[in-house]
Design a protein around this motif. Structure first.
Motif, PDB file in Angstrom:
ATOM      1  N   ALA A 400     -25.272  17.710  39.558  1.00  0.00           N
ATOM      2  CA  ALA A 400     -25.419  16.912  38.329  1.00  0.00           C
ATOM      3  C   ALA A 400     -25.196  17.765  37.090  1.00  0.00           C
ATOM      4  N   ALA A 401     -25.702  19.000  37.097  1.00  0.00           N
ATOM      5  CA  ALA A 401     -25.517  19.889  35.942  1.00  0.00           C
ATOM      6  C   ALA A 401     -24.056  20.260  35.772  1.00  0.00           C
ATOM      7  N   ALA A 402     -23.349  20.513  36.884  1.00  0.00           N
ATOM      8  CA  ALA A 402     -21.943  20.914  36.805  1.00  0.00           C
ATOM      9  C   ALA A 402     -21.061  19.772  36.300  1.00  0.00           C
ATOM     10  N   ILE A 403     -21.396  18.545  36.675  1.00  0.00           N
ATOM     11  CA  ILE A 403     -20.595  17.396  36.247  1.00  0.00           C
ATOM     12  C   ILE A 403     -20.603  17.261  34.727  1.00  0.00           C
ATOM     13  N   LYS A 404     -21.674  17.694  34.088  1.00  0.00           N
ATOM     14  CA  LYS A 404     -21.767  17.585  32.635  1.00  0.00           C
ATOM     15  C   LYS A 404     -20.878  18.595  31.902  1.00  0.00           C
ATOM     16  N   LEU A 405     -20.387  19.608  32.616  1.00  0.00           N
ATOM     17  CA  LEU A 405     -19.591  20.664  31.997  1.00  0.00           C
ATOM     18  C   LEU A 405     -18.139  20.532  32.434  1.00  0.00           C
ATOM     19  N   PRO A 406     -17.223  20.245  31.511  1.00  0.00           N
ATOM     20  CA  PRO A 406     -15.827  19.982  31.897  1.00  0.00           C
ATOM     21  C   PRO A 406     -15.204  21.066  32.769  1.00  0.00           C
ATOM     22  N   ALA A 450     -20.637  25.734  58.653  1.00  0.00           N
ATOM     23  CA  ALA A 450     -20.844  27.023  57.988  1.00  0.00           C
ATOM     24  C   ALA A 450     -20.218  27.070  56.597  1.00  0.00           C
ATOM     25  N   ILE A 451     -19.304  26.161  56.299  1.00  0.00           N
ATOM     26  CA  ILE A 451     -18.659  26.156  54.985  1.00  0.00           C
ATOM     27  C   ILE A 451     -19.561  25.542  53.918  1.00  0.00           C
ATOM     28  N   LEU A 452     -20.410  24.624  54.302  1.00  0.00           N
ATOM     29  CA  LEU A 452     -21.239  23.911  53.319  1.00  0.00           C
ATOM     30  C   LEU A 452     -22.068  24.848  52.442  1.00  0.00           C
ATOM     31  N   PRO A 453     -22.756  25.865  52.996  1.00  0.00           N
ATOM     32  CA  PRO A 453     -23.554  26.744  52.127  1.00  0.00           C
ATOM     33  C   PRO A 453     -22.726  27.584  51.161  1.00  0.00           C
ATOM     34  N   LEU A 454     -21.430  27.729  51.411  1.00  0.00           N
ATOM     35  CA  LEU A 454     -20.603  28.516  50.500  1.00  0.00           C
ATOM     36  C   LEU A 454     -20.635  27.934  49.095  1.00  0.00           C
ATOM     37  N   LEU A 455     -20.820  26.610  49.011  1.00  0.00           N
ATOM     38  CA  LEU A 455     -20.927  25.939  47.714  1.00  0.00           C
ATOM     39  C   LEU A 455     -22.355  25.512  47.418  1.00  0.00           C
ATOM     40  N   ALA A 456     -23.096  25.139  48.456  1.00  0.00           N
ATOM     41  CA  ALA A 456     -24.480  24.704  48.238  1.00  0.00           C
ATOM     42  C   ALA A 456     -25.329  25.837  47.678  1.00  0.00           C
ATOM     43  N   ALA A 457     -25.077  27.069  48.102  1.00  0.00           N
ATOM     44  CA  ALA A 457     -25.894  28.185  47.623  1.00  0.00           C
ATOM     45  C   ALA A 457     -25.733  28.408  46.117  1.00  0.00           C
ATOM     46  N   PRO A 458     -24.505  28.581  45.597  1.00  0.00           N
ATOM     47  CA  PRO A 458     -24.390  28.738  44.139  1.00  0.00           C
ATOM     48  C   PRO A 458     -24.838  27.500  43.375  1.00  0.00           C
ATOM     49  N   LEU A 459     -24.594  26.317  43.920  1.00  0.00           N
ATOM     50  CA  LEU A 459     -25.045  25.093  43.240  1.00  0.00           C
ATOM     51  C   LEU A 459     -26.569  25.019  43.198  1.00  0.00           C
ATOM     52  N   SER A 460     -27.236  25.483  44.238  1.00  0.00           N
ATOM     53  CA  SER A 460     -28.704  25.445  44.242  1.00  0.00           C
ATOM     54  C   SER A 460     -29.267  26.389  43.181  1.00  0.00           C
ATOM     55  N   ILE A 461     -28.612  27.513  42.975  1.00  0.00           N
ATOM     56  CA  ILE A 461     -29.069  28.435  41.918  1.00  0.00           C
ATOM     57  C   ILE A 461     -28.846  27.803  40.549  1.00  0.00           C
ATOM     58  N   LEU A 462     -27.709  27.121  40.388  1.00  0.00           N
ATOM     59  CA  LEU A 462     -27.470  26.389  39.138  1.00  0.00           C
ATOM     60  C   LEU A 462     -28.531  25.315  38.953  1.00  0.00           C
ATOM     61  N   GLY A 463     -28.884  24.620  40.021  1.00  0.00           N
ATOM     62  CA  GLY A 463     -29.931  23.608  39.942  1.00  0.00           C
ATOM     63  C   GLY A 463     -31.280  24.208  39.588  1.00  0.00           C
ATOM     64  N   LEU A 464     -31.589  25.370  40.174  1.00  0.00           N
ATOM     65  CA  LEU A 464     -32.846  26.037  39.852  1.00  0.00           C
ATOM     66  C   LEU A 464     -32.877  26.448  38.386  1.00  0.00           C
ATOM     67  N   SER A 465     -31.758  26.953  37.885  1.00  0.00           N
ATOM     68  CA  SER A 465     -31.682  27.320  36.469  1.00  0.00           C
ATOM     69  C   SER A 465     -31.900  26.103  35.580  1.00  0.00           C
TER      70      SER A 465
END
Length: 663
Positions: A400-406, A450-465
């Motif tokens: 959701a946070a990433a969608i707000k940033l073009p 195994a590919i899913l966490p490659l994006l879920a991990a950085p997105l989760s940190i963005l979500g935590l931020s």
């Protein structure tokens, strides 16, 4: 052997993984964290490409090869930096500065992840000298031994180990070259070196890769950076799954580099809003790093390219929009960019269709319904495993946070692609379309999970931020909240550190529970050595470890590879008729395997035995690693045959000397 005694091998693996590449990234004068984080990607290329060059030029594979490569690449980096600074000074200017406290926060977050991952992976391995009792590990262990024996780690040569008299196919040997260097430099035994190499990938390369990627893409709350290290180690599907299933060590190595590879691509395409690396520097590193990802395993490079498709499209859309707003003519603002986009996408489609395994090897079918697969992907719980609830919820907040940033909208789109791949492989029936989409991955749901966490991990940190920023805004609006604004920079750093520590303490028990315990327990079962282990039993290993005291160095041992006998090549340092199950053997070997017991009746059998210098037979019974039934009648049921003498036995594992064909 305990882990304290294995520490030198682990430290060696970190040195091999980081130091060659760091010489190059430091020469580019990158920020401290970026220089360290990108070093393993550059090292991967220096190792894998260096191995190919060494083989072609007749040089032996030793640590000297990547060291020389690092010095040459560092010199090239200095030259490139000077040329760019002189001719295009604006292009080489760093986008933004970085304070020591910001660098320290990223190192701290990565260290948190590293500590947790070391704890997880050592629990999987159990002992430093354990090894995966799995089908593919026959090849991996033998390939590392083959490199040590032949001094050739080239991806153009390693498959010669299993090619027989036929042509030698390409095999991505980046991981095997890396593991062989760890063994050479540390002097550790083979299995210890392999485990040390895998610890370095899981606990150092992977967290640095994720942290580098998200650092370029978004400005993060410092507390989220520190506590976010916990999230990197909160996904059962990576890295644990690939240390369990297969084992897929080359995929594991390659995929660990993908987040950082995507970060580099985002910088080059100017879709990394928070980067501290100039476009020329990122392009130079990408040129050095991407071959290493590909030679670790092509799946990694294809994954990077696929996940970068939304990135390329997003960069195109923003460029066209900016060019039209600036009043550029249609040719430059729309026509040429559109043509370039179509060429790029067409080239990618051609590569995607061409670089794939044979259709008969992509035999995996669906394992569940598509609805179940989607739910598992959403909550990072593949194949009915416990849900990674908090990490998944934070990843959704990150979306959701990433969608707000073009300039970050490509990231959720890439995550959607990864999810779709898993759902298609796991839940769709076999079809031509399914094979085109997921055949690159053998239609195997495990590889795609195994590919899913490659994006879920950085997105989760963005979500935590995002959560930390929201909490901070709430605190600032509370009575007395403005006191934070009056803090000195040092005070703010201390405050952020305290908040990060608090977040870490909250996240640890909520993420390292049943979901991770389940993944670790499942994987650890593959590394247990017992009387009935799937690949090699304790009796069989004990026998192999003393074969070198019995069998001459130049002798060949006949084996059934499916029972684990092929590992006598790695564990006993003696030649075997097979070095993997899926190998090509000579006609003489086929003759031995089918008719050796009849050597006194058929003269051609003795010719074959002499050609192969066949002197011994290793009998591990008929229990096979995959429960199959592959028969080799020429080397079975030897107890009563006068041409075979039992020379050693441990339990039911037996070593026979072949005494037939005596002249």
């Amino acid at each position: 052997m305990d882990w304290l005694n294995a520490a030198p091998a682990v430290l060696t693996s970190l040195a091999v993984l980081f130091l060659p590449g760091f010489a190059v990234t430091a020469a580019l004068r990158l920020r401290a964290f970026d220089a360290v984080a990108l070093a393993p990607l550059v090292s991967a290329s220096l190792i894998s490409v260096g191995a190919v060059i060494a083989s072609l030029t007749g040089l032996a594979w030793t640590p000297v090869v990547p060291v020389v490569g690092a010095l040459l690449a560092a010199a090239a980096a200095v030259a490139v930096r000077q040329i760019v600074n002189r001719r295009w000074p604006s292009a080489s200017r760093l986008p933004r500065a970085s304070t020591p406290s910001q660098e320290l926060a990223f190192f701290a977050g990565t260290a948190v992840a590293a500590v947790i991952l070391v704890w997880q992976v050592t629990r999987v391995f159990g002992n430093p000298d354990s090894f995966s009792q799995s089908f593919d590990n026959i090849f991996h262990l033998n390939a590392v031994h083959y490199i040590l024996e032949t001094g050739d780690a080239s991806s153009l040569s390693v498959a010669g180990m299993t090619a027989g008299d036929g042509p030698v196919p390409f095999y991505p040997a980046g991981w095997h070259g890396f593991a062989s260097l760890v063994a050479q430099v540390s002097g550790a035994e083979l299995t210890v070196a392999v485990n040390a190499a895998n610890i370095a990938v899981a606990a150092a390369l992977w967290p640095f890769s994720v942290m580098f990627a998200i650092r370029q893409l978004a400005k993060l709350a410092p507390a989220a950076v520190i506590a976010g290290g916990v999230l990197i180690a909160s996904f059962p599907a990576f890295p644990i799954l690939l240390l369990d299933f297969g084992v897929l060590y080359p995929n594991f190595y390659s995929l660990a580099m993908v987040p950082a590879g995507l970060g580099l691509a985002a910088i080059v395409l100017q879709q990394a809003p928070n980067t501290r690396i100039s476009v020329p520097a990122a392009a130079f590193i990408a040129l050095l790093a991407y071959p290493g990802i590909a030679l670790a395993h092509p799946n990694g490079m294809l994954t990077l390219l696929l996940l970068a498709v939304p990135l390329v499209i997003g960069a195109y859309a923003l460029y066209v929009q900016a060019a039209r707003s600036a009043g550029k003519e249609p040719l430059r603002s729309v026509v040429l960019p559109t043509l370039a986009l179509l060429i790029i996408l067409g080239a990618f489609a051609a590569v995607w269709n061409f670089v794939r395994p044979p259709e008969e090897a992509a035999f995996w079918g669906p394992v569940e319904s598509s609805a179940q697969a989607f739910g598992e992907a959403l909550f990072n719980a593949p194949f009915g495993r416990p849900v990674a609830f908090l990490a998944s919820v934070l990843a959704i907040i990150g979306v959701a946070a990433a969608i707000k940033l073009p300039r970050l909208r490509w990231l959720p789109a890439s995550y959607l692609i990864a999810t779709a791949l898993f759902v298609i492989a796991s839940g769709f029936e076999r079809s031509t379309l399914r094979s085109f989409i997921t055949g690159v991955y053998y239609n195997d749901p495990n590889r795609l999970a195994a590919i899913l966490p490659l994006l879920a991990a950085p997105l989760s940190i963005l979500g935590l931020s995002t959560v930390f920023v929201w909490l901070g805004s709430r605190a600032a609006s509370a009575p007395g909240g403005r006191v934070l604004d009056s803090l000195t920079p040092r005070g703010r750093a201390v405050s952020a550190g305290a908040a990060g520590l608090a977040g870490l303490l909250v996240l640890l028990p909520l993420t390292q529970g049943r979901n991770m315990d389940d993944a670790i327990w499942r994987a650890s079962q593959m590394y247990v050595l017992s009387e009935d282990s799937a690949l090699v039993s304790s009796d069989e290993l004990e026998l192999m470890e003393r074969i070198d005291e019995i069998v001459p160095e130049d002798a060949t041992i006949a084996v059934n590879p499916y029972t684990g006998g092929a590992l006598a090549f790695a564990f006993s340092d003696r030649d075997t008729t097979h070095r993997h199950t899926l190998d090509t053997v000579t006609e003489d070997t086929i003759t031995i395997e089918t008719e050796l017991r009849d050597a006194d009746l058929i003269p051609e059998i003795c010719v074959a035995a002499r050609n192969e210098n066949l002197q011994y037979v290793l009998d591990f019974g008929q229990r096979e690693v995959h429960g199959g039934d592959h028969r080799y009648p020429g080397i079975e049921n030897l107890d009563t045959d006068p041409d075979f003498e039992l020379v050693d036995q441990v339990g039911e594992a037996k070593l026979f000397r072949f005494n037939g064909c005596q002249e």
